[in-house]
Design a protein around this motif. Structure first.
Motif, mmCIF file in Angstrom:
data_model
loop_
_atom_site.group_PDB
_atom_site.id
_atom_site.type_symbol
_atom_site.label_atom_id
_atom_site.label_comp_id
_atom_site.label_asym_id
_atom_site.label_seq_id
_atom_site.Cartn_x
_atom_site.Cartn_y
_atom_site.Cartn_z
ATOM 1 N N TRP A 24 0.909 -0.645 -0.219
ATOM 2 C CA TRP A 24 0.000 -0.475 0.310
ATOM 3 C C TRP A 24 0.930 1.736 0.241
ATOM 4 N N SER A 25 1.788 1.632 1.066
ATOM 5 C CA SER A 25 2.661 2.821 0.823
ATOM 6 C C SER A 25 3.482 2.546 -0.448
ATOM 7 N N ARG A 26 3.910 1.753 -0.920
ATOM 8 C CA ARG A 26 4.566 2.178 -2.146
ATOM 9 C C ARG A 26 4.110 1.988 -2.945
ATOM 10 N N GLN A 27 2.652 1.809 -3.212
ATOM 11 C CA GLN A 27 1.962 2.338 -4.410
ATOM 12 C C GLN A 27 1.112 4.083 -4.718
ATOM 13 N N GLN A 28 1.276 4.255 -3.321
ATOM 14 C CA GLN A 28 0.523 5.766 -2.721
ATOM 15 C C GLN A 28 1.288 6.832 -2.264
ATOM 16 N N SER A 29 2.688 5.913 -2.634
ATOM 17 C CA SER A 29 3.995 6.905 -2.158
ATOM 18 C C SER A 29 4.182 7.287 -1.439
ATOM 19 N N VAL A 30 4.125 6.510 0.274
ATOM 20 C CA VAL A 30 3.855 7.074 1.803
ATOM 21 C C VAL A 30 4.800 6.614 2.319
ATOM 22 N N ALA A 31 5.834 7.779 2.549
ATOM 23 C CA ALA A 31 6.785 6.670 3.488
ATOM 24 C C ALA A 31 6.731 6.692 4.826
ATOM 25 N N ARG A 32 7.451 5.710 5.295
ATOM 26 C CA ARG A 32 6.914 5.323 6.773
ATOM 27 C C ARG A 32 7.256 6.542 7.852
ATOM 28 N N ASN A 33 7.912 7.284 8.122
ATOM 29 C CA ASN A 33 7.586 8.346 8.652
ATOM 30 C C ASN A 33 7.011 9.871 8.724
ATOM 31 N N MET A 34 5.431 9.536 7.793
ATOM 32 C CA MET A 34 4.050 9.994 7.531
ATOM 33 C C MET A 34 3.126 9.364 8.222
ATOM 34 N N PRO A 35 2.318 10.823 8.536
ATOM 35 C CA PRO A 35 1.284 10.421 8.849
ATOM 36 C C PRO A 35 0.462 9.203 8.456
ATOM 37 N N GLU A 36 -0.005 9.697 7.039
ATOM 38 C CA GLU A 36 -1.007 8.645 6.881
ATOM 39 C C GLU A 36 -0.021 7.341 6.986
ATOM 40 N N PHE A 37 1.178 6.807 7.561
ATOM 41 C CA PHE A 37 1.509 5.288 6.872
ATOM 42 C C PHE A 37 0.947 4.836 8.052
#
Length: 82
Positions: A24-37
């Motif tokens: 999911w995070s790769r597809q969304q381009s969401v890094a581990r340090n982001m609140p969305e993660f």
């Protein structure tokens, strides 16, 4: 409800949740340090606890989830590629 909140996760369970979250995070381009993660991790763990116990069913549940299935730009995304 108690079983849902206090279920013990085995190492294999964590691998499934981690694989789904990483996809999911790769597809969304969401890094581990982001609140969305962190929000996605919580949502995906809840989907797993709700009975989506293998990667395929967990990815399908993610695709049906209202927030997880929308990319950060606001358009629907296809989770089957994860």
């Amino acid at each position: 409800m108690k079983d849902f909140l206090h279920a013990t996760l085995m190492p294999g369970d964590l691998e499934i949740v981690a694989a789904a979250l990483d996809g999911w995070s790769r597809q969304q381009s969401v890094a581990r340090n982001m609140p969305e993660f962190e929000m996605a991790a919580s949502a995906i763990l809840n989907l797993f606890r709700e009975g989506n116990r293998d990667l395929t069913s967990l990815q399908a549940a993610i695709a049906r989830h209202k927030w997880l299935s929308v990319d950060m730009a606001g358009s629907p995304t296809d989770q089957s590629a994860a």
